[in-house]
Design a protein around this motif. Structure first.
Motif, mmCIF file in Angstrom:
data_model
loop_
_atom_site.group_PDB
_atom_site.id
_atom_site.type_symbol
_atom_site.label_atom_id
_atom_site.label_comp_id
_atom_site.label_asym_id
_atom_site.label_seq_id
_atom_site.Cartn_x
_atom_site.Cartn_y
_atom_site.Cartn_z
ATOM 1 N N SER A 1 -13.387 8.684 1.546
ATOM 2 C CA SER A 1 -12.684 9.578 2.460
ATOM 3 C C SER A 1 -11.616 8.872 3.283
ATOM 4 O O SER A 1 -10.724 9.517 3.843
ATOM 5 N N THR A 2 -11.665 7.544 3.352
ATOM 6 C CA THR A 2 -10.712 6.813 4.203
ATOM 7 C C THR A 2 -9.722 5.978 3.421
ATOM 8 O O THR A 2 -8.735 5.490 4.002
ATOM 9 N N ASP A 3 -9.931 5.781 2.116
ATOM 10 C CA ASP A 3 -9.059 4.885 1.345
ATOM 11 C C ASP A 3 -8.691 5.506 0.001
ATOM 12 O O ASP A 3 -9.557 6.032 -0.704
ATOM 13 N N GLY A 4 -7.377 5.406 -0.343
ATOM 14 C CA GLY A 4 -6.914 5.939 -1.616
ATOM 15 C C GLY A 4 -5.422 5.737 -1.774
ATOM 16 O O GLY A 4 -4.756 5.134 -0.922
ATOM 17 N N VAL A 5 -4.878 6.272 -2.878
ATOM 18 C CA VAL A 5 -3.459 6.127 -3.145
ATOM 19 C C VAL A 5 -2.962 7.336 -3.937
ATOM 20 O O VAL A 5 -3.715 7.913 -4.718
ATOM 21 N N GLN A 6 -1.680 7.709 -3.733
ATOM 22 C CA GLN A 6 -1.055 8.790 -4.487
ATOM 23 C C GLN A 6 0.335 8.362 -4.945
ATOM 24 O O GLN A 6 1.043 7.660 -4.219
ATOM 25 N N ALA B 1 18.076 17.463 -9.970
ATOM 26 C CA ALA B 1 18.769 16.283 -9.447
ATOM 27 C C ALA B 1 17.811 15.183 -9.059
ATOM 28 O O ALA B 1 18.193 14.013 -8.964
ATOM 29 N N ASN B 2 16.526 15.514 -8.834
ATOM 30 C CA ASN B 2 15.548 14.515 -8.400
ATOM 31 C C ASN B 2 14.771 13.917 -9.562
ATOM 32 O O ASN B 2 13.864 13.112 -9.350
ATOM 33 N N ALA B 3 15.085 14.309 -10.781
ATOM 34 C CA ALA B 3 14.330 13.851 -11.943
ATOM 35 C C ALA B 3 14.293 12.332 -12.019
ATOM 36 O O ALA B 3 15.309 11.662 -11.877
ATOM 37 N N GLY B 4 13.110 11.773 -12.202
ATOM 38 C CA GLY B 4 12.924 10.332 -12.343
ATOM 39 C C GLY B 4 12.611 9.614 -11.055
ATOM 40 O O GLY B 4 12.228 8.441 -11.084
ATOM 41 N N LYS B 5 12.775 10.253 -9.904
ATOM 42 C CA LYS B 5 12.473 9.588 -8.633
ATOM 43 C C LYS B 5 10.967 9.477 -8.447
ATOM 44 O O LYS B 5 10.222 10.433 -8.654
ATOM 45 N N LEU B 6 10.499 8.278 -8.037
ATOM 46 C CA LEU B 6 9.086 7.960 -7.911
ATOM 47 C C LEU B 6 8.779 7.512 -6.492
ATOM 48 O O LEU B 6 9.478 6.654 -5.944
ATOM 49 N N TYR B 7 7.722 8.073 -5.911
ATOM 50 C CA TYR B 7 7.310 7.711 -4.550
ATOM 51 C C TYR B 7 5.811 7.432 -4.545
ATOM 52 O O TYR B 7 5.026 8.064 -5.267
ATOM 53 N N VAL B 8 5.411 6.486 -3.680
ATOM 54 C CA VAL B 8 4.003 6.094 -3.560
ATOM 55 C C VAL B 8 3.628 6.061 -2.091
ATOM 56 O O VAL B 8 4.437 5.652 -1.236
ATOM 57 N N ARG B 9 2.385 6.456 -1.789
ATOM 58 C CA ARG B 9 1.841 6.305 -0.447
ATOM 59 C C ARG B 9 0.381 5.862 -0.554
ATOM 60 O O ARG B 9 -0.297 6.122 -1.556
ATOM 61 N N VAL B 10 -0.083 5.149 0.495
ATOM 62 C CA VAL B 10 -1.424 4.577 0.500
ATOM 63 C C VAL B 10 -2.181 5.071 1.730
ATOM 64 O O VAL B 10 -1.608 5.160 2.833
ATOM 65 N N LYS B 11 -3.471 5.364 1.516
ATOM 66 C CA LYS B 11 -4.335 5.723 2.628
ATOM 67 C C LYS B 11 -5.282 4.561 2.886
ATOM 68 O O LYS B 11 -6.009 4.128 1.995
ATOM 69 N N SER B 12 -5.239 4.016 4.119
ATOM 70 C CA SER B 12 -6.068 2.869 4.469
ATOM 71 C C SER B 12 -6.755 3.144 5.803
ATOM 72 O O SER B 12 -6.078 3.480 6.789
ATOM 73 N N GLU B 13 -8.078 3.023 5.796
ATOM 74 C CA GLU B 13 -8.884 3.249 6.990
ATOM 75 C C GLU B 13 -8.576 4.605 7.628
ATOM 76 O O GLU B 13 -8.515 4.757 8.841
ATOM 77 N N GLY B 14 -8.360 5.613 6.745
ATOM 78 C CA GLY B 14 -8.183 6.978 7.215
ATOM 79 C C GLY B 14 -6.766 7.387 7.533
ATOM 80 O O GLY B 14 -6.539 8.541 7.912
ATOM 81 N N TRP C 1 -2.654 7.687 6.318
ATOM 82 C CA TRP C 1 -1.698 7.627 5.227
ATOM 83 C C TRP C 1 -0.433 6.899 5.674
ATOM 84 O O TRP C 1 0.049 7.080 6.784
ATOM 85 N N SER C 2 0.102 6.086 4.769
ATOM 86 C CA SER C 2 1.418 5.481 4.990
ATOM 87 C C SER C 2 2.491 6.505 4.663
ATOM 88 O O SER C 2 2.216 7.572 4.119
ATOM 89 N N ALA C 3 3.750 6.168 4.963
ATOM 90 C CA ALA C 3 4.855 7.039 4.580
ATOM 91 C C ALA C 3 5.078 6.913 3.074
ATOM 92 O O ALA C 3 4.691 5.931 2.437
ATOM 93 N N TRP C 4 5.711 7.927 2.457
ATOM 94 C CA TRP C 4 6.078 7.864 1.056
ATOM 95 C C TRP C 4 7.168 6.785 0.895
ATOM 96 O O TRP C 4 8.149 6.762 1.633
ATOM 97 N N VAL C 5 6.993 5.894 -0.069
ATOM 98 C CA VAL C 5 7.934 4.818 -0.320
ATOM 99 C C VAL C 5 8.484 4.972 -1.751
ATOM 100 O O VAL C 5 7.715 5.088 -2.706
ATOM 101 N N GLU C 6 9.807 5.011 -1.861
ATOM 102 C CA GLU C 6 10.403 5.158 -3.183
ATOM 103 C C GLU C 6 10.329 3.850 -3.942
ATOM 104 O O GLU C 6 10.562 2.777 -3.401
ATOM 105 N N LYS C 7 10.007 3.923 -5.212
ATOM 106 C CA LYS C 7 9.893 2.766 -6.067
ATOM 107 C C LYS C 7 10.981 2.736 -7.137
ATOM 108 O O LYS C 7 11.529 3.762 -7.506
#
Length: 312
Positions: free
Chosen positions: A278-283, A291-304, A306-312
């Motif tokens: 419930s406190t840790d994960g990733v999306q 126009a947004n095709a191919g754009k990839l974003y990641v965010r991490v949940k740590s100790e409950g 969520w981080s901001a979405w970060v483009e990769k």
């Protein structure tokens, strides 16, 4: 109705009278009964023989009951014999109610050739050798020599079965507006058992379990191999947070959606979610079209958190 005592055409007396070998009995004792008949007959003889004639509405015996009295009372409790026996012509319906020391106290309906069409015993157990209808005079028959029970209903609402406990309905089967329904009460589920094994379970919360009775909180759970010749779609029209919160711990899920706005990007996307607890994960979200095709974003949940979405 004029009482017989006031009718000049009726002989009013007490005693017996012999007429062509038959006895006629009279009594004006209203406390013990109007007529008492005693004796023995054998070999099909009859203590009382009534022939009402051939009129369509003729009756052999007419009884008017009032004040809580019984119309007919037959007591065979001390002797073996049929309390009421109706002899019908060949192929016609007959009625037998038997009792006494040598019988079980059953009620039979049948024909005079010895076949019983239905019966009810003294415990209330019933037998019907044919189709049975409730609310319908001609029960339906679907096929062959099988016996069918028809429970009729209204135009759009069919009759059904109710399984109850102490008068409270628990399980229901019925037809309603184009659907044959199997329904449980609010606190119960539905289970299909095959050969003593729980094959399918639908829990009160709507989760469906196949091959298992242990709920892991997913909407559809299968213990075994899933085979399909089509496509399994996992489109979820909810945002990424809703998807993650619906998952159980230690699971991963790939879904598709179109309702997540990341850094101003909108459109159809693929979402990969990994939930550790419930406190840790990733999306990870990948936009697929426009126009947004191919754009990839990641965010991490740590100790409950969520981080901001970060483009990769």
């Amino acid at each position: 109705m004029t009482p017989y005592a006031l009718d000049a055409n009726v002989v009013h007396k007490t005693g017996t009278e012999d007429l062509h070998g038959r006895k006629r009995f009279f009594s004006d004792n209203t406390e013990s009964g109007g007529i008492d008949i005693y004796g023995s007959v054998f070999n099909g003889g009859k203590m009382l023989n009534i022939s009402p004639g051939s009129g369509a509405n003729s009756s052999g015996i007419g009884i008017t009951v009032s004040g809580g009295a019984r119309g007919i009372e037959v007591d065979t409790s001390s002797e073996a014999g049929d309390a009421i026996f109706v002899q019908a012509r060949s192929g016609s319906a007959a009625f037998v109610a038997n009792g006494g020391t040598g019988f079980s106290g059953n009620l039979f309906l049948g024909t005079n050739n010895g076949s019983t069409t239905s019966s009810i015993d003294k415990l209330g157990n019933g037998f019907f050798n044919g189709n049975v209808g409730i609310g319908i005079s001609k029960p339906l028959s679907v096929g062959g020599g099988s016996k069918w029970l028809t429970i009729d209903g209204t135009t759009s609402y069919g009759g059904g079965f109710i399984s109850s406990i102490n008068g409270v309905g628990k399980g229901f089967y019925y037809y309603d507006n184009g659907f044959a329904k199997v329904q449980a009460d609010g606190g119960s589920g539905i289970r299909l058992v095959v050969g003593g094994t729980n094959a399918l379970t639908v829990l009160p919360n709507g989760n469906t379990l196949v091959g298992t009775t242990t709920d892991n909180e997913a909407k559809f759970q299968v213990n075994g191999t899933i085979s399909t010749t089509g496509i399994v779609s996992n489109y979820i029209a909810n945002n990424a947070l809703v998807v993650y919160n619906s998952m159980t711990n230690y699971t991963s899920l790939n879904t598709f959606g179109d309702s997540e706005n990341v850094a101003g990007n909108v459109g159809f996307y693929s979402l990969e979610s990994l939930r550790y607890n419930s406190t840790d994960g990733v999306q990870k979200i990948t936009y697929i079209n426009g126009a947004n095709a191919g754009k990839l974003y990641v965010r991490v949940k740590s100790e409950g958190t969520w981080s901001a979405w970060v483009e990769k």
